[in-house]
Design a protein around this motif. Sequence first.
Motif, mmCIF file in Angstrom:
data_model
loop_
_atom_site.group_PDB
_atom_site.id
_atom_site.type_symbol
_atom_site.label_atom_id
_atom_site.label_comp_id
_atom_site.label_asym_id
_atom_site.label_seq_id
_atom_site.Cartn_x
_atom_site.Cartn_y
_atom_site.Cartn_z
ATOM 1 N N THR A 102 0.900 -1.140 0.086
ATOM 2 C CA THR A 102 -0.017 0.010 0.133
ATOM 3 C C THR A 102 0.812 1.222 0.114
ATOM 4 O OG1 THR A 102 -0.201 -0.023 2.562
ATOM 5 C CG2 THR A 102 -1.813 -1.163 1.345
ATOM 6 N N LEU A 103 2.253 1.215 0.236
ATOM 7 C CA LEU A 103 2.876 2.360 0.234
ATOM 8 C C LEU A 103 2.902 2.819 -1.227
ATOM 9 C CD1 LEU A 103 6.343 1.244 1.763
ATOM 10 C CD2 LEU A 103 4.643 2.958 2.910
ATOM 11 N N ASP A 104 2.912 4.415 -1.065
ATOM 12 C CA ASP A 104 2.902 5.139 -2.536
ATOM 13 C C ASP A 104 4.310 4.990 -2.803
ATOM 14 O OD1 ASP A 104 4.605 7.467 -1.554
ATOM 15 O OD2 ASP A 104 2.638 7.817 -0.365
ATOM 16 N N PHE A 105 4.648 5.309 -4.140
ATOM 17 C CA PHE A 105 5.751 5.336 -4.883
ATOM 18 C C PHE A 105 6.827 6.302 -4.215
ATOM 19 C CE2 PHE A 105 3.070 3.844 -8.571
ATOM 20 C CZ PHE A 105 3.024 2.549 -7.858
ATOM 21 N N ALA A 109 10.307 5.073 -2.836
ATOM 22 C CA ALA A 109 11.495 5.285 -3.318
ATOM 23 C C ALA A 109 12.401 5.895 -2.243
ATOM 24 C CB ALA A 109 11.516 6.502 -4.519
ATOM 25 N N ALA A 110 11.856 6.723 -1.255
ATOM 26 C CA ALA A 110 12.880 7.069 -0.170
ATOM 27 C C ALA A 110 13.086 6.210 0.661
ATOM 28 C CB ALA A 110 11.883 8.233 0.691
ATOM 29 N N GLY A 187 3.731 10.266 8.787
ATOM 30 C CA GLY A 187 4.451 10.543 7.945
ATOM 31 C C GLY A 187 5.146 9.498 7.197
ATOM 32 N N LEU A 188 6.368 9.610 6.541
ATOM 33 C CA LEU A 188 7.205 8.678 6.236
ATOM 34 C C LEU A 188 7.521 7.676 7.023
ATOM 35 C CD1 LEU A 188 8.908 7.702 3.425
ATOM 36 C CD2 LEU A 188 10.990 8.708 4.312
ATOM 37 N N ARG A 501 -6.112 4.627 4.885
ATOM 38 C CA ARG A 501 -5.642 3.676 5.881
ATOM 39 C C ARG A 501 -4.410 3.212 5.411
ATOM 40 N NH1 ARG A 501 -10.769 -0.038 7.470
ATOM 41 N NH2 ARG A 501 -12.179 1.793 7.988
ATOM 42 N N THR A 502 -3.761 2.757 6.550
ATOM 43 C CA THR A 502 -2.400 1.946 6.714
ATOM 44 C C THR A 502 -2.568 0.408 5.832
ATOM 45 O OG1 THR A 502 -2.149 1.259 8.646
ATOM 46 C CG2 THR A 502 -1.456 3.444 8.270
ATOM 47 N N ALA A 503 -1.412 -0.377 6.022
ATOM 48 C CA ALA A 503 -1.590 -1.664 5.717
ATOM 49 C C ALA A 503 -2.300 -2.579 6.620
ATOM 50 C CB ALA A 503 -0.354 -2.241 5.322
#
Length: 524
Positions: A102-105, A109-110, A187-188, A501-503
Motif C-alpha cells: 500500500t506504500l505510495d511510490f 523510493a525514499a 509521515g514517512l 488507511r495503512t496496511a
Amino acid sequence: MGNNSIHKRGLYLGVVPERAAAVNGSMPLTLDHDLDVLPEAGRSLTVTELAGHTADLANRIAAAGVRPGEHVVIYKAANFDVWLLATAVARTGAVPVMLSHTLDFEALAALLERLDQPHLLTDGPKLDALAAADVPLAELTRGVIGVGDCGPGAVSLAELAGSAPVRPVFQGLDEPAMITHTSGTTGLPKLVVHTPRTMRTRLRPQLFLLGLMRKRGAVAIHIAFGHSRMFAAMALCLAKAMPVLLVNDGDPDAVADFFAEHRPWLIEALPNSFLAWEDLADDPRKPFASVKYFSSTFDAIHPRTVRRLLHSSGQKAQFFQIYGQSEVGPAVGRPYYRRSAHRMDGRCVGYPLPGSARVRLVSQDGKRPSSKNPGFIDVRWDGIAKTYHGEQDRYDANVHDGWWRTGDVGYRTAFGCLHMLDREFDTIPGVGSNLEIEDIVLDKLEELAEVVVVPGPDGNAIPVVCTHRDQPLDPARWRAAVAAYPQLADPVQIPLAELPRTATLKTRRVELSRRLNEMLQEQV
C-alpha cells in the motif's frame, strides 16, 4: 539449537518451517487464495510441504545473487507468499525488508534510498506501475527479482527452479534479521530493525498463555502478511502444532463462507477487520459459532465490536485484546467475556502479561498522570526493536533512561489497568480523548461503520463519519448521540472506501485531516 522451531534465545525465521516439520509435518495450512510465487502449490499445504517450498525458494533466491547480510526488499501484492518469500530470504542469511504493497511510490523510493542498494523482490503489476511512475530502480536497487511474469530487467524466480541447495545461515542473536516499517500514520514510515533475540522475546507472553489452554484448534489469521506480528503468529502456530487458516480476502461475505467451511477455534485479525465483520454476527452461516478466542493487536478496538462478536460464538468465548506497537511488540493485554462485555471501556487496553514488558506512566507536567491529565506511556523489555535503520538519532530520541516512549498517552486505574487515551500526536486541545468519543458514538449509532475525530482548519475537532453501505447520516440521531460533546464540530460524511488507511487498516489521521482541510477550504 535444538529441534523446536523456536530457539530458547533467538527466533531464526529461515528454519521455523523446517523445525516444525520435524515434529508436526502433517499439520495442515489452508489458504483462501493461490500463491503468486507457486501457483501450482494449491490452497492446502502440510508443514512438510511448507518447509520444502521455503528451502526451494531460498535456493532460487541465492541463485539470483542474494548473499548473507544483504537487504532484500519484498514489495508485492498481498498474499501469503510474502511471508514465504521473507522466510526463504532469511534462510539465505540475507535480511528481508517488508514494505507494504500500500506504500505510495514516493515513500517506496525514499525507503529504497535509505536502504542503500537493496535487492527488490516484486511482481509484474508492481514493476509495471513503478516503471510508469518513473521510479529509478536501476539507481536505487542492486537488482530486481521477479515473481510471476515480470518481463525483461528482472531475474525470474520461476526460471531458477531446481537451483543448487544452500544451507541455512544464522545471524548473531543481536544482529539484524528482519526489517519491517511503522504504519506511517504521521509521515514517512520508519524502518524497524528486528533481531533473533527481540523476535523470540516477543513470543514469551503468548507461549505462556497457550500453555494454559488444554485444547487447541485451527487458527485463522487475517493480518498484513508482511507485518512483524504475522511472523510471530506463524511461529507460534507452527511451534504449537495449531492448524492455520490464512485469510487474504477480508470481504465479509467471503470470510463467512471460508469460516463456515473450516470452523476456526481462534481468529486473529485487525481491529478494523473485526469492525467490518460485525454484521456477520447475525449471518445464517454462523461463521463465528466455533470460535473460542478472538484476538486483536495493533490498535484499541471498539466495545460494540467486541460485544457483537462474543455473542455470535456458540462457545464460552473470550476476546483477547493486546496493546503494543511495531517497535515494542505486545506490551499489555486483557480478555473480555460475554457476561461482562457490556461494561467494557474501550480505553482500557490491559495489564502486563506474564513474561512481557514493564510499563510506566511519565507525567507531562509534573502532576500525577490521570484521566484528565494523561502521561506518556513508556515500555521496557528485551523485545524492543534494535534500531531504526538509517535513523539512529530518531530511535535514540525515543529512549528515556532505558525506557521506550511509545508516543501514546494514558493513565493507570486504581486496579492497575492501563488506559490508552490517544496518540500524543493526535491530541486536540480541549477535546479529551478522541478515541473515547469515537467508541461512545459508535456504540450509540449502529449505522456507523467508522467515526474519526481529527483537527480542522481552526484546530477544532471535526468528526469524520462513514456509514454502512454509505447510507446518509440522520442529523437528528447524530445530534442526540453527541449531545454530551459540545466541543465537536458538525460531522463530515465520506464513503468508507475513501478513508485513508495503512496496511493494518489504521486510519491515517494526519492524511485525513489534510484532505479534510483542503476540502473545507475549497468550500469557502
